[in-house]
Design a protein around this motif. Structure first.
Motif: not given
Length: 181
Positions: A17-21
């Motif tokens: 990943s490279n992020g979150l929601e």
């Protein structure tokens, strides 16, 4: 050094990943998107990702929110909505604490920092989102990411009271935290 072995094992796994929601409910309602900084804070980004992938952040409240400063969340041990929140902010996860990954990146509005105890190598699962710049934190806390969408949602998070910013009553909550690519 042995106590960091699990954290380094997480880092050795390729980042998926490279992020979150993050879906937030309460006084704030909506989704924020976060870019994690795997290059400058690889251990911290890997730990947050690992915790999010297990669903452990789902249902965790924003327990410390100081107007004009930041909103803190991520206590997967003591900060679940529906539990006794009197100890929210004192826990972490089952993973080991992470050694500091300080950079020269400043604490600007929307920056995500890792919360920790007095020991700089004690970050675990808790993180905070800056409402305003906090340059006094520079070089003292790890910058792990930044909000890329939804700062209006962050701005609406229920504020705490007093100098410590403890949220009284029904705090806002991360209802779902998803890892993004």
């Amino acid at each position: 050094m042995f106590k960091y072995a699990a954290a380094f094992a997480i880092l050795a796994t390729p980042a998926l990943s490279n992020g979150l929601e993050i879906d937030i409910a309460g006084e704030a309602n909506g989704t924020i998107k976060i870019d994690l900084f795997e290059e400058t804070a690889p251990l911290h980004a890997a730990q947050i990702t690992a915790i999010a992938e297990t669903g452990a952040y789902d249902g965790v409240v924003f327990h410390r929110v100081i107007d004009g400063f930041m909103a803190q969340t991520g206590d997967v041990q003591n900060g679940k909505l529906g539990s006794d929140l009197s100890r929210a902010g004192t826990g972490g996860s089952d993973l080991p604490d992470i050694p500091a990954e300080f950079t020269d990146q400043p604490f600007e509005r929307g920056v995500i920092g890792m919360a920790r105890a007095q020991n700089p190598n004690s970050a675990n699962s808790q993180f905070f989102i800056m409402f305003e710049p906090g340059y006094f934190l520079n070089g003292q806390y790890t910058v792990v990411g930044e909000v890329t969408e939804g700062m209006d949602i962050v701005d609406a998070i229920k504020r705490g009271t007093g100098p410590n910013g403890s949220v009284i009553g029904e705090p806002d909550v991360m209802t779902a935290v998803r890892v993004t690519e």
